[in-house]
Design a protein around this motif. Structure first.
Motif, PDB file in Angstrom:
ATOM      1  N   VAL A  39       0.889  -1.142   0.000  1.00  0.00           N
ATOM      2  CA  VAL A  39       0.000   0.000   0.000  1.00  0.00           C
ATOM      3  C   VAL A  39       0.932   1.197   0.000  1.00  0.00           C
ATOM      4  N   ALA A  40       0.534   2.243  -0.727  1.00  0.00           N
ATOM      5  CA  ALA A  40       1.486   3.323  -0.991  1.00  0.00           C
ATOM      6  C   ALA A  40       0.852   4.694  -0.744  1.00  0.00           C
ATOM      7  N   PRO A  41       0.536   4.995   0.496  1.00  0.00           N
ATOM      8  CA  PRO A  41      -0.132   6.268   0.767  1.00  0.00           C
ATOM      9  C   PRO A  41       0.830   7.463   0.746  1.00  0.00           C
ATOM     10  N   SER A  42       0.249   8.627   0.551  1.00  0.00           N
ATOM     11  CA  SER A  42       1.023   9.865   0.599  1.00  0.00           C
ATOM     12  C   SER A  42       0.819  10.505   1.975  1.00  0.00           C
ATOM     13  N   PRO A  43       1.886  11.056   2.548  1.00  0.00           N
ATOM     14  CA  PRO A  43       1.804  11.570   3.918  1.00  0.00           C
ATOM     15  C   PRO A  43       1.211  12.966   3.987  1.00  0.00           C
ATOM     16  N   MET A  49     -10.345   6.508   4.581  1.00  0.00           N
ATOM     17  CA  MET A  49     -10.818   5.191   4.139  1.00  0.00           C
ATOM     18  C   MET A  49     -10.140   4.755   2.842  1.00  0.00           C
ATOM     19  N   GLY A  50      -9.801   5.722   1.998  1.00  0.00           N
ATOM     20  CA  GLY A  50      -9.150   5.423   0.721  1.00  0.00           C
ATOM     21  C   GLY A  50      -7.769   4.797   0.908  1.00  0.00           C
ATOM     22  N   ILE A  51      -7.257   4.848   2.131  1.00  0.00           N
ATOM     23  CA  ILE A  51      -5.987   4.173   2.432  1.00  0.00           C
ATOM     24  C   ILE A  51      -6.275   2.830   3.108  1.00  0.00           C
ATOM     25  N   LEU A  52      -7.233   2.844   4.025  1.00  0.00           N
ATOM     26  CA  LEU A  52      -7.508   1.609   4.783  1.00  0.00           C
ATOM     27  C   LEU A  52      -8.086   0.505   3.888  1.00  0.00           C
ATOM     28  N   PHE A  53      -8.965   0.909   2.995  1.00  0.00           N
ATOM     29  CA  PHE A  53      -9.669  -0.062   2.155  1.00  0.00           C
ATOM     30  C   PHE A  53      -8.687  -0.891   1.298  1.00  0.00           C
ATOM     31  N   PRO A  54      -7.826  -0.240   0.495  1.00  0.00           N
ATOM     32  CA  PRO A  54      -6.838  -1.042  -0.250  1.00  0.00           C
ATOM     33  C   PRO A  54      -5.856  -1.773   0.653  1.00  0.00           C
ATOM     34  N   SER A  55      -5.605  -1.220   1.847  1.00  0.00           N
ATOM     35  CA  SER A  55      -4.695  -1.916   2.773  1.00  0.00           C
ATOM     36  C   SER A  55      -5.277  -3.266   3.167  1.00  0.00           C
ATOM     37  N   PHE A  56      -6.581  -3.292   3.380  1.00  0.00           N
ATOM     38  CA  PHE A  56      -7.225  -4.557   3.736  1.00  0.00           C
ATOM     39  C   PHE A  56      -7.086  -5.567   2.603  1.00  0.00           C
ATOM     40  N   VAL A  57      -7.381  -5.086   1.388  1.00  0.00           N
ATOM     41  CA  VAL A  57      -7.332  -6.006   0.244  1.00  0.00           C
ATOM     42  C   VAL A  57      -5.912  -6.528   0.066  1.00  0.00           C
ATOM     43  N   SER A  58      -4.945  -5.608   0.071  1.00  0.00           N
ATOM     44  CA  SER A  58      -3.549  -6.015  -0.128  1.00  0.00           C
ATOM     45  C   SER A  58      -3.092  -6.943   0.981  1.00  0.00           C
ATOM     46  N   GLY A  59      -3.445  -6.603   2.209  1.00  0.00           N
ATOM     47  CA  GLY A  59      -3.033  -7.418   3.351  1.00  0.00           C
ATOM     48  C   GLY A  59      -3.618  -8.819   3.261  1.00  0.00           C
ATOM     49  N   LEU A  60      -4.892  -8.917   2.898  1.00  0.00           N
ATOM     50  CA  LEU A  60      -5.531 -10.235   2.803  1.00  0.00           C
ATOM     51  C   LEU A  60      -4.884 -11.079   1.704  1.00  0.00           C
ATOM     52  N   LEU A  61      -4.618 -10.444   0.565  1.00  0.00           N
ATOM     53  CA  LEU A  61      -4.037 -11.200  -0.551  1.00  0.00           C
ATOM     54  C   LEU A  61      -2.655 -11.751  -0.180  1.00  0.00           C
ATOM     55  N   ALA A  62      -1.863 -10.920   0.488  1.00  0.00           N
ATOM     56  CA  ALA A  62      -0.520 -11.374   0.878  1.00  0.00           C
ATOM     57  C   ALA A  62      -0.632 -12.473   1.938  1.00  0.00           C
ATOM     58  N   ARG A  63      -1.456 -12.232   2.915  1.00  0.00           N
ATOM     59  CA  ARG A  63      -1.597 -13.159   4.041  1.00  0.00           C
ATOM     60  C   ARG A  63      -2.077 -14.530   3.567  1.00  0.00           C
ATOM     61  N   GLU A  64      -3.160 -14.499   2.776  1.00  0.00           N
ATOM     62  CA  GLU A  64      -3.754 -15.766   2.318  1.00  0.00           C
ATOM     63  C   GLU A  64      -2.788 -16.611   1.500  1.00  0.00           C
ATOM     64  N   VAL A  68       4.068 -11.350   0.909  1.00  0.00           N
ATOM     65  CA  VAL A  68       4.687 -10.240   1.648  1.00  0.00           C
ATOM     66  C   VAL A  68       3.840  -8.991   1.431  1.00  0.00           C
ATOM     67  N   PHE A  69       3.655  -8.236   2.495  1.00  0.00           N
ATOM     68  CA  PHE A  69       2.851  -7.015   2.419  1.00  0.00           C
ATOM     69  C   PHE A  69       3.738  -5.842   2.852  1.00  0.00           C
ATOM     70  N   ILE A  70       3.815  -4.841   1.978  1.00  0.00           N
ATOM     71  CA  ILE A  70       4.784  -3.744   2.155  1.00  0.00           C
ATOM     72  C   ILE A  70       4.065  -2.406   2.390  1.00  0.00           C
ATOM     73  N   LEU A  71       4.619  -1.575   3.250  1.00  0.00           N
ATOM     74  CA  LEU A  71       4.141  -0.190   3.377  1.00  0.00           C
ATOM     75  C   LEU A  71       5.192   0.741   2.780  1.00  0.00           C
ATOM     76  N   ARG A  72       4.803   1.382   1.694  1.00  0.00           N
ATOM     77  CA  ARG A  72       5.712   2.317   1.015  1.00  0.00           C
ATOM     78  C   ARG A  72       5.106   3.716   1.128  1.00  0.00           C
ATOM     79  N   ILE A  73       5.929   4.694   1.370  1.00  0.00           N
ATOM     80  CA  ILE A  73       5.393   6.050   1.502  1.00  0.00           C
ATOM     81  C   ILE A  73       5.673   6.832   0.224  1.00  0.00           C
ATOM     82  N   GLU A  74       4.602   7.371  -0.350  1.00  0.00           N
ATOM     83  CA  GLU A  74       4.743   8.149  -1.591  1.00  0.00           C
ATOM     84  C   GLU A  74       4.826   9.634  -1.248  1.00  0.00           C
TER      85      GLU A  74
END
Ligand code: GLU
Length: 533
Positions: A39-43, A49-64, A68-74
């Motif tokens: 997930v690549a949010p801007s600070p 919600m526009g950050i949390l929502f994709p974080s859930f999807v990305s986290g679930l896909l990696a976990r399942e 690997v699930f990465i936090l990158r700052i844009e």
């Protein structure tokens, strides 16, 4: 044109090559099928919600998938970045239980994880494009670009830097050298090949198959400070971090042809893309996008203030992601939601409807499934921040409060009395003398008489028998059916007698089980409330 010389002229400080980067960031060794997501949010200081929502999807896909699930700052947009913006994102995502394997704060082998710190990486890839004649410096000023746009408007031509509008495409190395000597700032643009008319196809599990015309614009790759645009950073970072699945908002679909082209030019394998529709909300009679400006519930900080438990918000987001989540939850009431078989294909391509009423229902269910100790801990923590007096009371009366919270909890059909922490005080108020609000009672005489016979040692049957017997003496029919068949001669039935007691003791018409309530209130309080009338 000697592109090698041009590359040296533009980026003399860059000595690394793309091969060096490939060696520094090698493909990951992960099991077959493991997904690498990020997930690549801007600070920007607003965590929404526009950050949390994709974080859930990305986290679930990696976990399942055991990935690997990465936090990158844009943080490429200096103007929008705020101090502590990154810390706010990290804290808020952690609060909502989003767990990263790698990234800003956590570190990892594919560091650095903030884009500003990766400037040389982008410039290494950019220098290589220049060397291969695929990118060129553009010295056009803001005024030049505005003039171009005005002319394009007048000619009814498409906007953008392309074809005959590309003033700087044809500059000679001598022109470029002169400009550099004069210190004229430049951006780096991609040299877009002549479109061959072949459409670009995006095959997105959430959106289906989308065909779009290929990119024809010489977009900016590096800005004049050498920092990349989103597009270039996306291609470079997601390749070098070995991202397999890019989950992002569907506002990026329009620029997908550019991304498609960049991956090809850079010789990178494209990731899979999952584009998420925006969350929608009903406004009056019509649907619109959930808005960062208009809707307070867009901000992640809002939920804590409203007293929603984190678990409720998490659970609610799952219902928005996959509508079959609720059936799954009914069948698996105590399972961790990570066990839910999430499917990007089952997402609502048009945008799920965000509905606070629904969140309340979910929250009520989530709280009803918590143990009394969990409710006590979360409620007290919430009150500590938002209602210190109530927190002090809960802390003073810890054992009593936990006993109150245990009423009707733990069985197959737990009571659903608490929707949010900010309503818990009202629910619990009658248990505390300082918060109890007496109500008018229809039959104070009966209540007073009952105070005489109430014995806290009575078992539930004996307790109820007493209410019936005493009620009958006061004109309340002990048999509800009989009363319904012929109410004449009675004041009411035992239900009405109990209602008087309930009003006297709790100040309200509905309450948890009266036998349990009286036991907890204790003999002294019960008698005081009954005779005070
Ligand atoms: N910073 C971008 C955004 O917030 C990230 C998009 C992406 O995940 O690629 O929209």
């Amino acid at each position: 044109m000697d592109y090698e010389a041009l590359a040296g002229l533009l980026y003399p400080h860059i000595t690394a090559t793309p091969d060096d980067l490939e060696r520094r960031y090698p493909p990951r060794t992960l099991p077959e099928g493991a997904k690498v997501t990020r997930v690549a949010p801007s600070p920007t200081g607003f965590v929404h919600m526009g950050i949390l929502f994709p974080s859930f999807v990305s986290g679930l896909l990696a976990r399942e998938s055991g990935g690997v699930f990465i936090l990158r700052i844009e943080d490429t947009d200096d103007k929008r970045a705020v101090e502590n913006g990154t810390e706010q994102i990290v804290a808020m995502l952690r609060y909502y239980g989003v767990d990263f394997d790698e990234g800003i704060e956590r570190g990892g082998a594919y560091a650095p994880y903030s884009q500003r710190a990766r400037a040389e990486i982008y410039q290494t890839c950019a220098k290589d494009l220049v060397r291969r004649g695929l990118a060129y410096p553009c010295f056009c000023s803001e005024e030049d670009l505005t003039a171009m746009r005005t002319a394009q408007e007048a000619e009814k031509a498409n906007f953008g830097y392309y074809g005959s509008w590309t003033k700087c495409r044809g500059l000679t190395i001598g022109d470029i050298e002169d400009n550099l000597k004069k210190g004229v700032p430049f951006v780096l643009r991609v040299r877009c090949p002549e479109p061959d008319g072949k459409p670009v196809v995006l095959d997105d599990p959430a959106k289906g198959r989308i065909e779009m015309p290929a990119n024809g614009i010489d977009h900016v790759l590096l800005k004049s400070d050498g920092i990349p645009t989103y597009h270039f950073a996306h291609a470079v970072d997601d390749h070098l971090m070995r991202t397999t699945h890019v989950v992002r908002g569907d506002e990026w679909i329009a620029t997908y042809p550019l991304h498609h082209m960049l991956f090809d030019m850079l010789g990178f394998k494209r990731p899979r893309y999952i584009h998420l529709a925006p969350l929608m909300k009903m406004d009056g009679g019509s649907k619109r996008k959930l808005s960062k400006r208009k809707d307070p519930e867009c901000a992640l900080s809002w939920y804590a203030g409203q007293g929603y438990p984190v678990a409720a918000v998490r659970e609610y987001i799952m219902t928005l992601l996959n509508s079959n989540f609720e059936d799954w939850r009914r069948a698996n009431p105590t399972a961790e939601f990570g066990a839910f078989p999430f499917s990007p294909r089952k997402m609502n391509a048009a945008g799920a409807l965000f509905d606070l009423q629904k969140l309340d229902d979910v929250s009520k269910n989530v709280i009803s499934r918590m143990s009394a100790d969990e409710v006590y801990a979360e409620l007290t923590a919430w009150a500590g921040e938002y209602d210190p007096d109530f927190c002090a009371l809960l802390t003073r009366e810890a054992a009593y409060t936990k006993a109150l919270l245990s009423i009707g909890r733990g069985g197959a059909k737990p009571r659903k009395d608490i929707t949010r922490w900010d309503g818990a005080k009202e629910y619990l108020s009658f248990f505390f003398d300082g918060l109890f609000v007496p109500a008018a009672v229809p039959d104070p005489d009966f209540c007073g008489a009952y105070a005489e016979v109430y014995d806290p040692a009575d078992e539930q049957d004996a307790w109820f028998a007493k209410i019936k017997t005493l009620g009958e003496a006061h004109g309340y029919c002990p048999d509800v059916k009989q009363y319904k068949a012929d109410p004449s001669g009675w004041k009411g039935s035992v239900v009405d007698a109990s209602a008087s007691l309930r009003l006297a003791l709790t100040g309200r018409e509905a309450s948890p089980d009266m036998y349990a309530v009286m036991k907890l209130l204790g003999e002294k309080r019960v008698k005081e409330r009954l005779v005070r009338l």
